[in-house]
Design an enzyme around this catalytic site. Structure first.
Site, mmCIF file in Angstrom:
data_model
loop_
_atom_site.group_PDB
_atom_site.id
_atom_site.type_symbol
_atom_site.label_atom_id
_atom_site.label_comp_id
_atom_site.label_asym_id
_atom_site.label_seq_id
_atom_site.Cartn_x
_atom_site.Cartn_y
_atom_site.Cartn_z
ATOM 1 N N PHE A 387 -0.912 41.146 -10.532
ATOM 2 C CA PHE A 387 0.427 40.753 -10.089
ATOM 3 C C PHE A 387 0.325 39.753 -8.939
ATOM 4 O O PHE A 387 -0.531 39.885 -8.054
ATOM 5 C CB PHE A 387 1.217 41.966 -9.581
ATOM 6 C CG PHE A 387 1.456 43.043 -10.593
ATOM 7 C CD1 PHE A 387 2.577 43.026 -11.407
ATOM 8 C CD2 PHE A 387 0.555 44.094 -10.727
ATOM 9 C CE1 PHE A 387 2.796 44.022 -12.320
ATOM 10 C CE2 PHE A 387 0.779 45.107 -11.630
ATOM 11 C CZ PHE A 387 1.897 45.069 -12.441
ATOM 12 N N ASP A 388 1.219 38.780 -8.983
ATOM 13 C CA ASP A 388 1.489 38.001 -7.777
ATOM 14 C C ASP A 388 2.448 38.818 -6.902
ATOM 15 O O ASP A 388 3.090 39.760 -7.397
ATOM 16 C CB ASP A 388 2.098 36.656 -8.154
ATOM 17 C CG ASP A 388 2.393 35.794 -6.937
ATOM 18 O OD1 ASP A 388 1.657 35.919 -5.937
ATOM 19 O OD2 ASP A 388 3.366 35.029 -6.981
ATOM 20 N N GLY A 389 2.562 38.462 -5.635
ATOM 21 C CA GLY A 389 3.378 39.258 -4.725
ATOM 22 C C GLY A 389 4.838 38.856 -4.702
ATOM 23 O O GLY A 389 5.688 39.531 -5.301
#
Length: 534
Positions: A387-389
């Site tokens: 995941f990106d944040g």
């Protein structure tokens, strides 16, 4: 005593002596007869006589008895009606019975011995008696007048007592199965089968049909588990349908459907979401090993706007690869977004960016799938999700400040609100679902062998803005297995080392960089930065 009396006494003694001598002579004369012997008391006894076969000859009679002198002790009268009861007198009981085993030394029998109520049969009605069977196998004689009815019943009882060996058929088929082999002669079947057989087969078919529909009712009416994770995948995301899509765009819908019908037995090749779905199935199998009755699993639904006629090719492809996808939604050209909420969808993956954007606006976690430009080896025993944040797990608040006011203002903002959790993003719920399933493995001491692993790959700097991210995850009660803060460096090379089955990001330039190196990516169209995506 007078002389006269003395003479009379001598005369009487002389008469008695003469009578005794005459009697003895007569007895000796009788004893010379064959089969007769004089006993010690002066009575005559009948000697047993056997023929050449060992049978007793019952034709010798005693002078002092009207009954046969040879009679087996264990012999019973054949019929009480034909027996004669002898009088209880001394003249009829002086003789004794002897057995064949007593020929050599018969025991002396008292002359005055009597047997009360002794029964016997007339001599003329009794044939020579053969040797009697053993007492254990001997059956008492209950001979009565036999009738044809009694003889028939006796034969039937004998046949019922016999054991017949029954040979089971090699293969038993019910009436419904056998009827398939005779489709052209239904009337012949009805004529050959009795009414009772037809009724029995009809009842059997009704029971089978009721059981079948009852099982279907339980299966389809079973409610979705409360915490099941529903993943809706489009047909173009699951399989490679580039050629079919080209036919649709160039020649129209009718030619597209004709193309799919002509190639329905041609198996489709895997698409960008194929390996992700296989990894989800592996997690399900591991959960069932640890929890046989587990219901909180990944529930995969094939969601597509294709026509129902195209479903045959999709079903053949799903079965070919062994994918456990039971639910299909074929909308026939209508947008499937309306069905996502009905299926309680947790994540929607599609190759159509417009439908993904529509689902995001409806509050459903969605992403557009892109396949990697290069082949990459993926792990088959562990689901890996990266995941990106910002604008993926978290809201676009920080991204909005960095884009509008620059990085310096962004760093100051994050330091000021370090202890304030970030607002949630569109895929925060999916990360929660993964964490809940991970804890099931942790409870079985499977932390190191857990088949789910999560990654945070963000362009943030750990020193200036990383603390707020980690504290937010802690406040949410979520655990991330690995956190990589790249401080603006490219994500592609790191993702090659991770080799995730799917990587979620909200910026297209990160998606394109990872895609070129072979990573399967999913673009999340959410947040302030979407206006800057090309």
């Amino acid at each position: 005593m007078s002389q006269t009396s003395v003479k009379q006494k001598k005369k009487n003694e002389t008469g008695v002596r003469n009578s005794k001598e005459s009697l003895d002579g007569e007895q000796r004369k009788d004893s010379d007869k064959p089969g007769v012997r004089l006993n010690t008391q002066g009575s005559q006894e009948l000697l047993t006589k056997t023929d050449s076969r060992g049978y007793l000859v019952r034709n010798q009679w005693s002078r002092t008895s009207r009954t046969p002198s040879i009679k087996a002790a264990s012999e019973e009268p054949r019929s009480k009606n034909n027996s004669v009861k002898l009088p209880n007198s001394s003249t009829t009981s002086r003789t004794s019975s002897t057995s064949p085993s007593q020929h050599d030394s018969p025991p002396p029998t008292p002359a005055r011995q009597s047997k009360p109520n002794q029964q016997s049969l007339p001599f003329d009605s009794r044939p020579p008696t053969p040797p009697e069977p053993e007492p254990s196998t001997r059956r008492p004689s209950t001979k009565t007048k036999e009738t044809p009815e009694s003889r028939t019943q006796s034969i039937m009882r004998t046949s019922q007592q016999r054991d017949y060996t029954l040979t089971a058929p090699t293969e038993w088929k019910s009436y419904s199965q056998r009827r398939m082999f005779y489709p052209s002669a239904p009337q012949l079947e009805a004529d050959c089968m009795s009414q009772q057989q037809q009724e029995a087969e009809t009842e059997e078919e009704k029971d089978d049909e009721e059981a079948y529909w009852e099982s279907l009712k339980k299966f389809y009416e079973k409610p979705k588990p409360k915490h099941a994770v529903t993943i809706a995948v489009s047909s173009r995301a699951l399989f490679n349908m580039v050629d079919a899509r080209k036919v649709y765009e160039e020649e129209g819908l009718e030619k597209y459907m004709e193309y799919q019908l002509n190639n329905e037995n041609v198996i489709l090749t895997p698409g960008p979401a194929f390996r992700f779905v296989k990894a989800l199935q592996h997690v399900n199998s591991r959960l069932r090993e640890l929890y046989p009755n587990e219901q909180d699993l990944f529930d995969i639904v094939l969601m597509t706007n294709n026509h129902a006629q195209v479903g045959v090719r999709l079903i053949n492809s799903v079965n070919h690869y062994g994918l456990l996808i039971d639910r299909f939604c074929l909308t026939g050209g209508k947008s499937p977004i309306g069905y996502l909420k009905a299926y309680l969808t947790n994540l929607y993956l599609s190759a159509d960016s417009e439908k993904v954007q529509e689902a995001i606006q409806e509050g459903i976690a969605s992403a557009t799938m892109f396949d990697g430009a290069k082949d990459m080896a993926y792990c088959d025993t562990q689901l890996r999700v990266a995941f990106d944040g910002d604008a993926v797990l978290f809201s676009d608040e920080s991204d909005h400040i960095a884009t509008k006011h620059g990085l310096d203002k962004f760093f100051q903002h994050e330091s000021l609100f370090e202890n304030k959790p970030l607002a949630q993003g569109p895929l925060k719920g999916f990360l929660e679902d993964l964490g809940r399933l991970q804890k099931k493995f942790y409870a079985k001491n499977e932390r190191l062998l857990c088949p789910i692993r999560t990654y945070l790959v963000t362009a943030r700097s750990a020193a200036s803005s990383g603390a707020r991210v980690l504290k937010t995850l802690r406040r949410w009660g979520l655990e991330i297995d690995e956190a990589l803060f790249l401080a603006g460096a490219p994500k592609g090379p790191i993702l090659v080392k991770i080799r995730p089955h799917i990587f979620f990001d909200d910026h297209m330039f990160h998606i394109e960089g990872a895609q070129k190196l072979g990573t399967v990516t999913a673009h999340v169209p959410f947040g302030y930065g979407q206006k800057f995506n090309t």
